[in-house]
Design a protein around this motif. Sequence first.
Motif, PDB file in Angstrom:
ATOM      1  N   TYR B  44      -7.897   1.868  -4.144  1.00  0.00           N
ATOM      2  CA  TYR B  44      -9.339   1.717  -3.942  1.00  0.00           C
ATOM      3  C   TYR B  44      -9.776   2.693  -2.859  1.00  0.00           C
ATOM      4  O   TYR B  44      -9.344   2.588  -1.715  1.00  0.00           O
ATOM      5  CB  TYR B  44      -9.682   0.279  -3.539  1.00  0.00           C
ATOM      6  CG  TYR B  44      -9.417  -0.712  -4.644  1.00  0.00           C
ATOM      7  CD1 TYR B  44      -8.150  -1.250  -4.832  1.00  0.00           C
ATOM      8  CD2 TYR B  44     -10.428  -1.077  -5.516  1.00  0.00           C
ATOM      9  CE1 TYR B  44      -7.906  -2.140  -5.858  1.00  0.00           C
ATOM     10  CE2 TYR B  44     -10.195  -1.973  -6.552  1.00  0.00           C
ATOM     11  CZ  TYR B  44      -8.930  -2.505  -6.722  1.00  0.00           C
ATOM     12  OH  TYR B  44      -8.689  -3.379  -7.741  1.00  0.00           O
ATOM     13  N   SER B  46     -12.742   4.406  -0.647  1.00  0.00           N
ATOM     14  CA  SER B  46     -14.126   4.313  -0.175  1.00  0.00           C
ATOM     15  C   SER B  46     -14.272   5.185   1.054  1.00  0.00           C
ATOM     16  O   SER B  46     -13.282   5.697   1.578  1.00  0.00           O
ATOM     17  CB  SER B  46     -14.491   2.862   0.167  1.00  0.00           C
ATOM     18  OG  SER B  46     -13.947   2.502   1.424  1.00  0.00           O
ATOM     19  N   ALA B  48     -14.780   4.298   3.965  1.00  0.00           N
ATOM     20  CA  ALA B  48     -14.139   3.693   5.131  1.00  0.00           C
ATOM     21  C   ALA B  48     -12.643   3.967   5.158  1.00  0.00           C
ATOM     22  O   ALA B  48     -12.047   4.106   6.224  1.00  0.00           O
ATOM     23  CB  ALA B  48     -14.387   2.192   5.148  1.00  0.00           C
ATOM     24  N   GLY B  49     -12.025   4.050   3.982  1.00  0.00           N
ATOM     25  CA  GLY B  49     -10.592   4.272   3.927  1.00  0.00           C
ATOM     26  C   GLY B  49     -10.072   4.039   2.518  1.00  0.00           C
ATOM     27  O   GLY B  49     -10.832   3.733   1.597  1.00  0.00           O
ATOM     28  N   THR B  50      -8.757   4.197   2.374  1.00  0.00           N
ATOM     29  CA  THR B  50      -8.105   4.027   1.078  1.00  0.00           C
ATOM     30  C   THR B  50      -7.184   2.818   1.154  1.00  0.00           C
ATOM     31  O   THR B  50      -6.370   2.718   2.068  1.00  0.00           O
ATOM     32  CB  THR B  50      -7.298   5.302   0.735  1.00  0.00           C
ATOM     33  OG1 THR B  50      -8.209   6.391   0.636  1.00  0.00           O
ATOM     34  CG2 THR B  50      -6.541   5.151  -0.569  1.00  0.00           C
ATOM     35  N   VAL B  51      -7.340   1.910   0.214  1.00  0.00           N
ATOM     36  CA  VAL B  51      -6.534   0.700   0.198  1.00  0.00           C
ATOM     37  C   VAL B  51      -5.669   0.714  -1.051  1.00  0.00           C
ATOM     38  O   VAL B  51      -6.167   0.874  -2.169  1.00  0.00           O
ATOM     39  CB  VAL B  51      -7.429  -0.563   0.228  1.00  0.00           C
ATOM     40  CG1 VAL B  51      -6.575  -1.824   0.199  1.00  0.00           C
ATOM     41  CG2 VAL B  51      -8.309  -0.551   1.480  1.00  0.00           C
ATOM     42  N   ARG B  53      -3.043  -1.259  -3.447  1.00  0.00           N
ATOM     43  CA  ARG B  53      -2.681  -2.641  -3.785  1.00  0.00           C
ATOM     44  C   ARG B  53      -1.605  -2.685  -4.853  1.00  0.00           C
ATOM     45  O   ARG B  53      -1.543  -1.831  -5.733  1.00  0.00           O
ATOM     46  CB  ARG B  53      -3.917  -3.410  -4.270  1.00  0.00           C
ATOM     47  CG  ARG B  53      -4.931  -3.681  -3.171  1.00  0.00           C
ATOM     48  CD  ARG B  53      -6.186  -4.351  -3.693  1.00  0.00           C
ATOM     49  NE  ARG B  53      -7.124  -4.635  -2.626  1.00  0.00           N
ATOM     50  CZ  ARG B  53      -7.150  -5.787  -1.930  1.00  0.00           C
ATOM     51  NH1 ARG B  53      -6.321  -6.758  -2.239  1.00  0.00           N
ATOM     52  NH2 ARG B  53      -8.016  -5.953  -0.959  1.00  0.00           N
ATOM     53  N   ASP B  58      -1.701  -7.722  -6.546  1.00  0.00           N
ATOM     54  CA  ASP B  58      -2.958  -7.372  -5.878  1.00  0.00           C
ATOM     55  C   ASP B  58      -2.863  -7.338  -4.349  1.00  0.00           C
ATOM     56  O   ASP B  58      -3.832  -7.031  -3.666  1.00  0.00           O
ATOM     57  CB  ASP B  58      -4.056  -8.382  -6.288  1.00  0.00           C
ATOM     58  CG  ASP B  58      -5.421  -7.726  -6.370  1.00  0.00           C
ATOM     59  OD1 ASP B  58      -5.476  -6.532  -6.718  1.00  0.00           O
ATOM     60  OD2 ASP B  58      -6.416  -8.403  -6.074  1.00  0.00           O
ATOM     61  N   VAL B  60      -2.175  -6.145  -0.567  1.00  0.00           N
ATOM     62  CA  VAL B  60      -2.348  -4.830   0.050  1.00  0.00           C
ATOM     63  C   VAL B  60      -0.980  -4.256   0.445  1.00  0.00           C
ATOM     64  O   VAL B  60      -0.252  -4.856   1.239  1.00  0.00           O
ATOM     65  CB  VAL B  60      -3.256  -4.910   1.297  1.00  0.00           C
ATOM     66  CG1 VAL B  60      -3.354  -3.543   1.978  1.00  0.00           C
ATOM     67  CG2 VAL B  60      -4.653  -5.404   0.906  1.00  0.00           C
ATOM     68  N   VAL B  63      -2.737   0.946   3.797  1.00  0.00           N
ATOM     69  CA  VAL B  63      -4.121   1.317   4.115  1.00  0.00           C
ATOM     70  C   VAL B  63      -4.096   2.673   4.797  1.00  0.00           C
ATOM     71  O   VAL B  63      -3.265   2.914   5.684  1.00  0.00           O
ATOM     72  CB  VAL B  63      -4.788   0.280   5.056  1.00  0.00           C
ATOM     73  CG1 VAL B  63      -6.241   0.661   5.332  1.00  0.00           C
ATOM     74  CG2 VAL B  63      -4.709  -1.126   4.467  1.00  0.00           C
ATOM     75  N   VAL B  65      -6.656   5.514   6.724  1.00  0.00           N
ATOM     76  CA  VAL B  65      -7.959   5.847   7.281  1.00  0.00           C
ATOM     77  C   VAL B  65      -7.875   7.285   7.777  1.00  0.00           C
ATOM     78  O   VAL B  65      -6.917   7.649   8.463  1.00  0.00           O
ATOM     79  CB  VAL B  65      -8.335   4.889   8.435  1.00  0.00           C
ATOM     80  CG1 VAL B  65      -9.596   5.375   9.150  1.00  0.00           C
ATOM     81  CG2 VAL B  65      -8.537   3.471   7.904  1.00  0.00           C
ATOM     82  N   TRP B  72      -4.737   7.438  10.102  1.00  0.00           N
ATOM     83  CA  TRP B  72      -3.852   6.304  10.310  1.00  0.00           C
ATOM     84  C   TRP B  72      -3.230   5.903   8.971  1.00  0.00           C
ATOM     85  O   TRP B  72      -3.854   6.035   7.920  1.00  0.00           O
ATOM     86  CB  TRP B  72      -4.633   5.086  10.811  1.00  0.00           C
ATOM     87  CG  TRP B  72      -5.161   5.150  12.201  1.00  0.00           C
ATOM     88  CD1 TRP B  72      -4.573   4.650  13.327  1.00  0.00           C
ATOM     89  CD2 TRP B  72      -6.410   5.696  12.653  1.00  0.00           C
ATOM     90  NE1 TRP B  72      -5.381   4.849  14.434  1.00  0.00           N
ATOM     91  CE2 TRP B  72      -6.498   5.485  14.051  1.00  0.00           C
ATOM     92  CE3 TRP B  72      -7.468   6.344  12.003  1.00  0.00           C
ATOM     93  CZ2 TRP B  72      -7.602   5.897  14.804  1.00  0.00           C
ATOM     94  CZ3 TRP B  72      -8.562   6.758  12.753  1.00  0.00           C
ATOM     95  CH2 TRP B  72      -8.616   6.534  14.132  1.00  0.00           C
ATOM     96  N   ASP B  74      -1.018   2.489   7.375  1.00  0.00           N
ATOM     97  CA  ASP B  74      -0.442   1.157   7.560  1.00  0.00           C
ATOM     98  C   ASP B  74       0.341   0.844   6.292  1.00  0.00           C
ATOM     99  O   ASP B  74      -0.234   0.764   5.204  1.00  0.00           O
ATOM    100  CB  ASP B  74      -1.597   0.165   7.763  1.00  0.00           C
ATOM    101  CG  ASP B  74      -1.136  -1.287   7.816  1.00  0.00           C
ATOM    102  OD1 ASP B  74       0.050  -1.564   7.520  1.00  0.00           O
ATOM    103  OD2 ASP B  74      -1.960  -2.142   8.146  1.00  0.00           O
TER     104      ASP B  74
END
Lengths: 197, 85
Positions: B44, B46, B48-51, B53, B58, B60, B63, B65, B72, B74
């Motif tokens: 996903y 956006s 704000a960042g990429t997530v 999954r 589903d 996470v 992440v 950023v 960053w 994670d």
Amino acid sequence: MSFITRGFTGRGRERDDRLPPGQTLVGDFPVLSAGPTPDIDTADWAFTIRTESGTEHSWNWDEFMALPIEDVTTDIHCVTHWSKLGTGWRGVSLDTLFADVDTELEYTMAHSYGGYTTNVPLDDLLDGKAWVAFEYDGEPLDPEHGGPARLLVPHLYFWKSAKWVRGLEMMADDEPGFWEQNGYHLRGDPWKEERYW
Amino acid sequence: MTSHLDGNALAGPLADFFSFDITTATGRCKACGTVAELARAMVYVSGAGTVVRCATCDHVLAVLVDTGERAWIDLAGVSAIEVRR
């Protein structure tokens, strides 16, 4: 006579003083999501505040809609540099929701359907600064924008206004939520440009 | 409904962090234990960042950023990453 005059740039180029630094006005309402959009029926919806004693203050949809409802017109500011001015919402003030909540703790973690979290100091939720909103622009809040209900904390960057909110958990310390664990600022004041760590 | 991309979209953003093509590596989801190539994950994206999954549960996995000047990552949702040489 001064050689420096605003007259040459024209009024249209003057910066709107309602815009925090680094922000640009948009007409549409961009959607930012960290995952799939949860499909939450209002029949299954509840909002719960949980305190340090384990006490839960909970409202189902009908109970929530029976609370005093406020019309809110406010500017919103997304950390991705867009702002919208004068947006219209309806919701229940956090002052109403916290009226009977007994807590000594100063911080909250907002929890959403779908697993999203964001941390907000209690001071930023009270005194007319925050709502749980269920209408935007005269219509029920679209699921993509956080419906059936989202947190609305317009004086902080909009990632704090958790979509699909389902409750608040009182915390002793300001623990980071989802984006705050990954580079975003713990508080997120747009006027101080508190975007990142 | 918010749409997502597959894990191949991570090749560019992750190039800052790994010297090999991370999308061909396999990772184990901490939540459900599924071991799969990162390219199979749901991504996903956006502003704000990429997530990232897990395609099975589903949860996470990662992440990202990226502010342009700072980035960053994670990987707390991945218990191990396997790279084959």
